[in-house]
Design a protein around this motif. Structure first.
Motif, PDB file in Angstrom:
ATOM      1  N   SER A  96       9.832   5.517   6.207  1.00 30.12           N
ATOM      2  CA  SER A  96       9.638   4.370   7.329  1.00 30.12           C
ATOM      3  C   SER A  96       8.360   4.284   7.870  1.00 30.12           C
ATOM      4  O   SER A  96       7.957   3.266   8.559  1.00 30.12           O
ATOM      5  N   LEU A  97       7.455   5.053   7.646  1.00 32.61           N
ATOM      6  CA  LEU A  97       5.990   5.080   8.107  1.00 32.61           C
ATOM      7  C   LEU A  97       5.283   3.841   7.675  1.00 32.61           C
ATOM      8  O   LEU A  97       5.442   3.337   6.395  1.00 32.61           O
ATOM      9  N   TYR A  98       4.599   2.979   8.610  1.00 31.67           N
ATOM     10  CA  TYR A  98       3.918   1.846   8.132  1.00 31.67           C
ATOM     11  C   TYR A  98       2.600   1.768   8.980  1.00 31.67           C
ATOM     12  O   TYR A  98       2.245   2.394   9.775  1.00 31.67           O
ATOM     13  N   MET A 145       0.924  -1.101   0.019  1.00 28.31           N
ATOM     14  CA  MET A 145       0.027  -0.216  -0.041  1.00 28.31           C
ATOM     15  C   MET A 145       0.790   1.190   0.176  1.00 28.31           C
ATOM     16  O   MET A 145       1.911   1.289   0.616  1.00 28.31           O
ATOM     17  N   GLU A 146       0.566   2.127  -0.866  1.00 29.81           N
ATOM     18  CA  GLU A 146       1.302   3.332  -0.969  1.00 29.81           C
ATOM     19  C   GLU A 146       0.938   4.252   0.010  1.00 29.81           C
ATOM     20  O   GLU A 146      -0.262   4.437   0.482  1.00 29.81           O
ATOM     21  N   LEU A 147       2.077   5.137   0.436  1.00 31.69           N
ATOM     22  CA  LEU A 147       1.450   6.353   1.606  1.00 31.69           C
ATOM     23  C   LEU A 147       0.663   7.278   0.716  1.00 31.69           C
ATOM     24  O   LEU A 147       1.107   7.914  -0.098  1.00 31.69           O
ATOM     25  N   SER A 186      -1.768   7.702   5.596  1.00 29.35           N
ATOM     26  CA  SER A 186      -2.337   6.555   5.597  1.00 29.35           C
ATOM     27  C   SER A 186      -1.720   5.623   6.261  1.00 29.35           C
ATOM     28  O   SER A 186      -2.098   4.648   6.740  1.00 29.35           O
ATOM     29  N   LYS A 187      -0.236   5.733   6.414  1.00 30.44           N
ATOM     30  CA  LYS A 187       0.417   4.740   7.146  1.00 30.44           C
ATOM     31  C   LYS A 187       1.213   5.832   8.458  1.00 30.44           C
ATOM     32  O   LYS A 187       1.577   6.979   7.924  1.00 30.44           O
ATOM     33  N   TYR A 188       0.936   5.416   9.659  1.00 31.63           N
ATOM     34  CA  TYR A 188       1.107   6.338  10.609  1.00 31.63           C
ATOM     35  C   TYR A 188       2.030   5.951  11.837  1.00 31.63           C
ATOM     36  O   TYR A 188       2.248   6.701  12.803  1.00 31.63           O
ATOM     37  N   ASN A 189       2.329   4.652  11.449  1.00 35.84           N
ATOM     38  CA  ASN A 189       3.237   4.133  12.846  1.00 35.84           C
ATOM     39  C   ASN A 189       4.582   4.258  12.406  1.00 35.84           C
ATOM     40  O   ASN A 189       4.865   4.067  11.209  1.00 35.84           O
ATOM     41  N   GLU A 223       7.056   1.906  19.710  1.00 37.98           N
ATOM     42  CA  GLU A 223       6.131   2.161  18.200  1.00 37.98           C
ATOM     43  C   GLU A 223       5.526   3.445  18.809  1.00 37.98           C
ATOM     44  O   GLU A 223       4.877   3.464  19.947  1.00 37.98           O
TER      45      GLU A 223
END
Length: 132
Positions: free
Chosen positions: A130-132, A1-3, A45-48, A55
């Motif tokens: 690096s966001l996942y 999934m793309e950010l 959309s990726k926030y961790n 984390e």
């Protein structure tokens, strides 16, 4: 999934980076300007992300528009963070700030309870990737 970045708000004052720079007596980094212009007040959309063994959550990019209702503002953050080496640009859901360190040219996590920072050891580009 793309950010992807949701709920972006366009910058209302193109001079905002110069105004912040002048007020804090700093030179606003170009890479951070470009990032904010693309993501002002947006949520990823990726926030961790990882900070050492912990984390953490990237809640949203701070809003760089003055008097924008219902968003977390860089101006509020600048009023709290006294260290002029740090430019807050993001916030987590708990009131901690994600900042760009001018000295290190790395992203740091600023804890609102202690006022201490912890480095991600990542550049802005590496941090976002690096966001996942």
């Amino acid at each position: 999934m793309e950010l992807t970045w949701k709920y972006k708000i366009d910058i209302s004052d193109p001079e905002v980076f110069d105004k912040i720079g002048k007020k804090r007596q700093i030179l606003f980094p170009n890479e951070l300007k470009e990032f904010i212009l693309k993501t002002n007040a947006a949520t990823p959309s990726k926030y961790n992300f990882m900070l050492g063994n912990n984390e953490r959550v990237f809640g949203a990019v701070l809003c760089f528009n003055e008097n924008e209702p219902d968003v977390d503002s860089v101006f509020d953050a600048l009023g709290v963070i006294e260290d002029k080496d740090l430019i807050p640009f993001g916030i987590d859901p708990f009131g901690n700030y994600i900042c760009y360190s001018l000295k290190e040219k790395k992203i740091v996590f600023w804890n609102h309870e202690t006022g201490r920072t912890e480095s991600t050891e990542k550049s802005l580009e590496d941090f976002v990737e690096s966001l996942y």
